[in-house]
Design a protein around this motif. Structure first.
Motif, PDB file in Angstrom:
ATOM      1  N   ALA A 266       0.827  -1.206   0.000  1.00 29.69           N
ATOM      2  CA  ALA A 266       0.000   0.000   0.000  1.00 29.69           C
ATOM      3  C   ALA A 266       0.865   1.261   0.000  1.00 29.69           C
ATOM      4  CB  ALA A 266      -0.940  -0.009   1.195  1.00 29.69           C
ATOM      5  N   GLU A 267       1.897   1.281   0.842  1.00 31.04           N
ATOM      6  CA  GLU A 267       2.757   2.466   0.919  1.00 31.04           C
ATOM      7  C   GLU A 267       3.577   2.650  -0.359  1.00 31.04           C
ATOM      8  OE1 GLU A 267       4.030   4.169   4.839  1.00 31.04           O
ATOM      9  OE2 GLU A 267       4.555   2.059   5.130  1.00 31.04           O
TER      10      GLU A 267
ATOM     11  N   GLY B 154       2.699   1.742  -3.327  1.00 24.16           N
ATOM     12  CA  GLY B 154       1.775   2.230  -4.350  1.00 24.16           C
ATOM     13  C   GLY B 154       1.589   3.730  -4.272  1.00 24.16           C
ATOM     14  N   GLU B 155       1.607   4.265  -3.064  1.00 21.88           N
ATOM     15  CA  GLU B 155       1.406   5.703  -2.878  1.00 21.88           C
ATOM     16  C   GLU B 155       2.585   6.526  -3.387  1.00 21.88           C
ATOM     17  OE1 GLU B 155       0.519   6.320   1.221  1.00 21.88           O
ATOM     18  OE2 GLU B 155      -1.476   5.421   1.091  1.00 21.88           O
ATOM     19  N   VAL B 156       3.781   5.913  -3.462  1.00 26.58           N
ATOM     20  CA  VAL B 156       4.944   6.675  -3.934  1.00 26.58           C
ATOM     21  C   VAL B 156       5.313   6.344  -5.374  1.00 26.58           C
ATOM     22  CG1 VAL B 156       5.873   6.993  -1.615  1.00 26.58           C
ATOM     23  CG2 VAL B 156       6.605   5.002  -2.962  1.00 26.58           C
TER      24      VAL B 156
ATOM     25  N   LEU C  61       8.836   5.919   4.711  1.00 27.87           N
ATOM     26  CA  LEU C  61       7.794   4.888   4.724  1.00 27.87           C
ATOM     27  C   LEU C  61       7.629   4.350   6.144  1.00 27.87           C
ATOM     28  CD1 LEU C  61       8.152   2.716   1.499  1.00 27.87           C
ATOM     29  CD2 LEU C  61       6.906   4.840   1.850  1.00 27.87           C
TER      30      LEU C  61
ATOM     31  N   ASP D 119      -4.547  -0.335 -11.565  1.00 27.45           N
ATOM     32  CA  ASP D 119      -3.157  -0.360 -12.005  1.00 27.45           C
ATOM     33  C   ASP D 119      -3.097  -0.326 -13.532  1.00 27.45           C
ATOM     34  OD1 ASP D 119      -0.192  -1.594 -10.849  1.00 27.45           O
ATOM     35  OD2 ASP D 119      -0.645  -1.819 -12.977  1.00 27.45           O
TER      36      ASP D 119
ATOM     37  N   ASP E  89     -11.201   2.445 -10.103  1.00 24.87           N
ATOM     38  CA  ASP E  89     -11.529   1.738  -8.866  1.00 24.87           C
ATOM     39  C   ASP E  89     -13.045   1.617  -8.733  1.00 24.87           C
ATOM     40  OD1 ASP E  89     -12.358   4.290  -8.181  1.00 24.87           O
ATOM     41  OD2 ASP E  89     -10.706   4.649  -6.784  1.00 24.87           O
TER      42      ASP E  89
END
Length: 278
Positions: A25-26, A28-30, A59, A175, A200
């Motif tokens: 998840a983290e 994906g955010e970056v 992170l 994605d 989404d």
């Protein structure tokens, strides 16, 4: 044609969960685009143009003392990733009826022959959750049904649902790699009744389905189950996976809140794929 260059990060994660889900998840955010889950951790990919050497700074999961996470990274061209996958990918058989194979594998005589080339996307059928969802689909009567494959990855679940009799299908993934790969695999299998969409659950407004398939992860499922319920017609079916056995009570509780009742589950190596009916 220019070759796309990626940075590949190999993470070793102890204990594996929930650290891997949080890490994905983290990342994906970056800007990381694709992930491959391994027995000891994950592989994560980001386009080199979107990468910088300090991209992991800050992170939360890497600073959490409750987990041990180490990593290495290297530059990799897309065709090198595909070549690595080809060396390791073996065809799989699901309940003696469905074969999932690469284009370079010889076909066998089965009810459903599915050709998948993942290109950095999830969903070859090897992971427990995909395999169990394929089993669930084989057990459904999909003749003339409308189906949603949410978080479609390679599109393999939607492709089987189509071959198994579904009338019209939507396959959605946030994605971009998965979106493009699903388009390619749908065409590769000669399927004409699957609409592949990039996005989404926000795309589901005013859509309705007989069957919804969602192989994602626990947190996204918990957030989106009410949206799935809104889209299901009477007597509709929800198939969900991407979580562990210990998470099943949470998923079932959320489903009950929106009038979805638990019917049955499949289990494999502590992963679960569950069926709910509306």
């Amino acid at each position: 044609m220019n070759t796309m260059i990626y940075m590949e990060y190999k993470f070793l994660v102890e204990p594996l969960q929930p650290a891997s889900d949080i890490l994905i998840a983290e990342l994906g955010e970056v800007g990381f685009e694709s992930f491959v889950e391994e027995e000891t951790g994950i592989l994560a990919y980001i386009q080199k143009d979107d990468w910088h050497v300090n991209i992991l700074d800050g992170l939360y999961i890497l600073e959490n003392k409750g987990f041990y996470i180490s990593y290495t990274f290297k530059e990799i061209a897309q065709e090198n990733w595909n070549a690595t996958w080809e060396r390791n990918f073996q065809p799989i058989m699901v309940d003696g009826r469905c074969m999932v194979r690469a284009p370079f594998h010889e076909p066998l005589s089965v009810d459903y022959d599915i050709i998948i080339e993942p290109k950095m996307s999830f969903g070859t059928g090897h992971h427990e959750t995909t395999h169990m969802m394929l089993q669930h689909i084989l057990q459904l009567d999909l003749k003339n049904k409308t189906v949603l494959d949410m978080g479609c990855g390679t599109g393999v679940l939607a492709i089987l649902a189509s071959k198994h009799g579904a009338k019209q299908l939507d396959a959605i993934d946030i994605d971009n790699w998965c979106y493009l790969n699903s388009l390619e695999n749908v065409e590769r299998n000669g399927i004409e009744n699957i609409d592949v969409l990039e996005g989404d659950a926000g795309l589901l407004h005013e859509r309705s389905y007989d069957v919804i398939i969602a192989n994602i992860n626990r947190n996204i499922l918990l957030e989106d189950i009410p949206k799935y319920s809104d889209c299901l017609i009477e007597d509709g079916v929800l198939l969900v996976s991407g979580f562990y056995l210990e998470d099943l009570p949470l998923i079932t509780k959320k489903c009950l809140e929106v009038d979805l009742r638990f019917e049955k589950k499949l289990e494999k190596n502590n992963w679960v794929a569950a069926k709910y009916v509306f």
